[in-house]
Design an enzyme around this catalytic site. Structure first.
Site, PDB file in Angstrom:
ATOM      1  N   LEU A  32       0.816  -1.222   0.000  1.00  0.00           N
ATOM      2  CA  LEU A  32       0.000   0.000   0.000  1.00  0.00           C
ATOM      3  C   LEU A  32       0.853   1.278   0.000  1.00  0.00           C
ATOM      4  O   LEU A  32       0.325   2.370  -0.178  1.00  0.00           O
ATOM      5  CB  LEU A  32      -0.938   0.019   1.209  1.00  0.00           C
ATOM      6  CG  LEU A  32      -2.139  -0.919   1.099  1.00  0.00           C
ATOM      7  CD1 LEU A  32      -2.797  -1.108   2.467  1.00  0.00           C
ATOM      8  CD2 LEU A  32      -3.136  -0.394   0.092  1.00  0.00           C
ATOM      9  N   GLU A 104      -7.483  -5.908   2.982  1.00  0.00           N
ATOM     10  CA  GLU A 104      -6.751  -6.711   3.969  1.00  0.00           C
ATOM     11  C   GLU A 104      -7.618  -7.808   4.585  1.00  0.00           C
ATOM     12  O   GLU A 104      -7.152  -8.575   5.410  1.00  0.00           O
ATOM     13  CB  GLU A 104      -6.187  -5.804   5.071  1.00  0.00           C
ATOM     14  CG  GLU A 104      -5.325  -4.661   4.571  1.00  0.00           C
ATOM     15  CD  GLU A 104      -4.010  -5.098   3.925  1.00  0.00           C
ATOM     16  OE1 GLU A 104      -3.842  -6.293   3.608  1.00  0.00           O
ATOM     17  OE2 GLU A 104      -3.149  -4.236   3.726  1.00  0.00           O
TER      18      GLU A 104
END
Length: 185
Positions: A32, A104
């Site tokens: 990320l 996630e």
């Protein structure tokens, strides 16, 4: 003149929307981060808000490993082992946080917990250097793997992740990765 008025109006609306939303600080250490394969997830929600705040490192040491057939970076929740992991801190609203949770698979795969990080500052005071002080700390949300096989702690750990790192393990994007992949390393 009309377009300036509309633009100003839109900016006020966006600022009011951000001000009305609860904001969260999130620490990211893997795909990320800026320049990494999943960074665009911050912009998935067109009405969401995110802002890069600084580079930082975890106050506690944790094992950051790369695993599964997809070469995913994982932060294992085992305080005291590994390194003070380097990453980036973002301020996000509830919509962007929900997108990150979805990526996630929180709380099924990663668990998002609040921990402390230290901002990293360059000698000129800008983000990007070494830790400035043991005193400067900020609470942030971090995605961890809590349930893992103990032998994963014997894997190579990293202080920082880059998809183009010396480890030579390129991230493979997949919607199919599961906790079972981690447990079958």
């Amino acid at each position: 003149m009309v377009s300036i008025k509309c633009f100003g109006s839109r900016m006020k609306t966006m600022a009011a929307s951000v001000a009305a939303s609860k904001l969260y600080k999130v620490f990211v250490y893997g795909t990320l981060k800026r320049g990494e394969p999943n960074h665009e997830c911050f912009s998935k929600c067109k009405d969401g808000y995110h802002k890069f705040l600084c580079e930082a490192e975890t106050v506690e040491k944790y094992p950051l490993i790369i695993g599964t057939r997809f070469n995913i970076p994982f932060l294992l929740h085992n305080p005291g082992k590994g390194f003070n992991v380097m990453g980036e801190v973002y301020e996000v609203d509830e919509r962007v946080l929900a997108d990150l949770d979805e990526l996630e698979d929180h709380p099924n795969y990663y668990c998002r917990n609040e921990f402390m990080v230290r901002p990293l500052l360059a000698s000129d005071g800008r983000s990007g250097g070494s830790s400035t002080s043991q005193i400067i700390k900020m609470p942030v949300w971090i995605y961890f793997i809590h349930n893992f096989r103990p032998e994963l702690l014997e894997r190579t750990t990293y202080r920082s992740y880059s998809n183009n790192g010396d480890h030579g393990l390129k991230y493979v994007s997949s919607e199919m990765s599961t906790v079972d992949d981690l447990n079958n390393i």
